[in-house]
Design a protein around this motif. Structure first.
Motif, PDB file in Angstrom:
ATOM      1  N   ASP A   3       0.831  -1.209   0.000  1.00 42.10           N
ATOM      2  CA  ASP A   3       0.000   0.000   0.000  1.00 42.10           C
ATOM      3  C   ASP A   3       0.863   1.256   0.000  1.00 42.10           C
ATOM      4  O   ASP A   3       0.543   2.237  -0.672  1.00 42.10           O
ATOM      5  N   LEU A   4       1.965   1.210   0.748  1.00 42.33           N
ATOM      6  CA  LEU A   4       2.846   2.381   0.815  1.00 42.33           C
ATOM      7  C   LEU A   4       3.480   2.682  -0.535  1.00 42.33           C
ATOM      8  O   LEU A   4       3.496   3.840  -0.987  1.00 42.33           O
ATOM      9  N   LEU A   5       3.969   1.659  -1.213  1.00 45.24           N
ATOM     10  CA  LEU A   5       4.571   1.867  -2.526  1.00 45.24           C
ATOM     11  C   LEU A   5       3.524   2.337  -3.524  1.00 45.24           C
ATOM     12  O   LEU A   5       3.784   3.231  -4.334  1.00 45.24           O
ATOM     13  N   ASP A   6       2.324   1.781  -3.452  1.00 46.20           N
ATOM     14  CA  ASP A   6       1.242   2.200  -4.339  1.00 46.20           C
ATOM     15  C   ASP A   6       0.913   3.674  -4.113  1.00 46.20           C
ATOM     16  O   ASP A   6       0.745   4.434  -5.067  1.00 46.20           O
ATOM     17  N   THR A  11       1.399   9.402  -5.865  1.00 46.32           N
ATOM     18  CA  THR A  11       1.854  10.761  -5.569  1.00 46.32           C
ATOM     19  C   THR A  11       2.820  11.254  -6.638  1.00 46.32           C
ATOM     20  O   THR A  11       2.731  12.395  -7.112  1.00 46.32           O
ATOM     21  N   VAL A  12       3.743  10.394  -7.050  1.00 43.85           N
ATOM     22  CA  VAL A  12       4.738  10.765  -8.054  1.00 43.85           C
ATOM     23  C   VAL A  12       4.076  11.030  -9.404  1.00 43.85           C
ATOM     24  O   VAL A  12       4.526  11.890 -10.162  1.00 43.85           O
ATOM     25  N   ARG A  13       3.000  10.338  -9.709  1.00 44.83           N
ATOM     26  CA  ARG A  13       2.308  10.551 -10.987  1.00 44.83           C
ATOM     27  C   ARG A  13       1.832  11.981 -11.161  1.00 44.83           C
ATOM     28  O   ARG A  13       1.672  12.451 -12.287  1.00 44.83           O
TER      29      ARG A  13
END
Length: 75
Positions: A3-6, A11-13
């Motif tokens: 979930d954290l990586l997702d 956010t980066v998108r």
């Protein structure tokens, strides 16, 4: 994917493409994938060459110059 990586990817998108690419390179490097260096502009190459030449001649900033830079940035 966790979930954290997702959440991080989402956010980066929202960031500008060049920032996305910088972060992607960093993540790939942290994951162990070798990344090719970014090419230098002619001005950057010239500046780098001059910096190396100064170092070879022993031309370094004095302690006073370094303290002034630190003070300028509140360090």
């Amino acid at each position: 994917m966790t979930d954290l990586l997702d959440r991080a990817v989402e956010t980066v998108r929202a960031l500008p493409p060049e920032v996305q690419d910088d972060l992607a390179r960093l993540l790939l490097q942290l994951a162990g994938e070798e990344q090719a260096g970014l090419p230098l502009t002619p001005d950057e190459e010239a500046s780098f060459a001059e910096s190396l030449a100064q170092a070879e001649r022993g031309e370094f900033a004095s302690d006073e110059e370094i303290r002034a830079i630190w003070a300028k940035h509140g360090l």
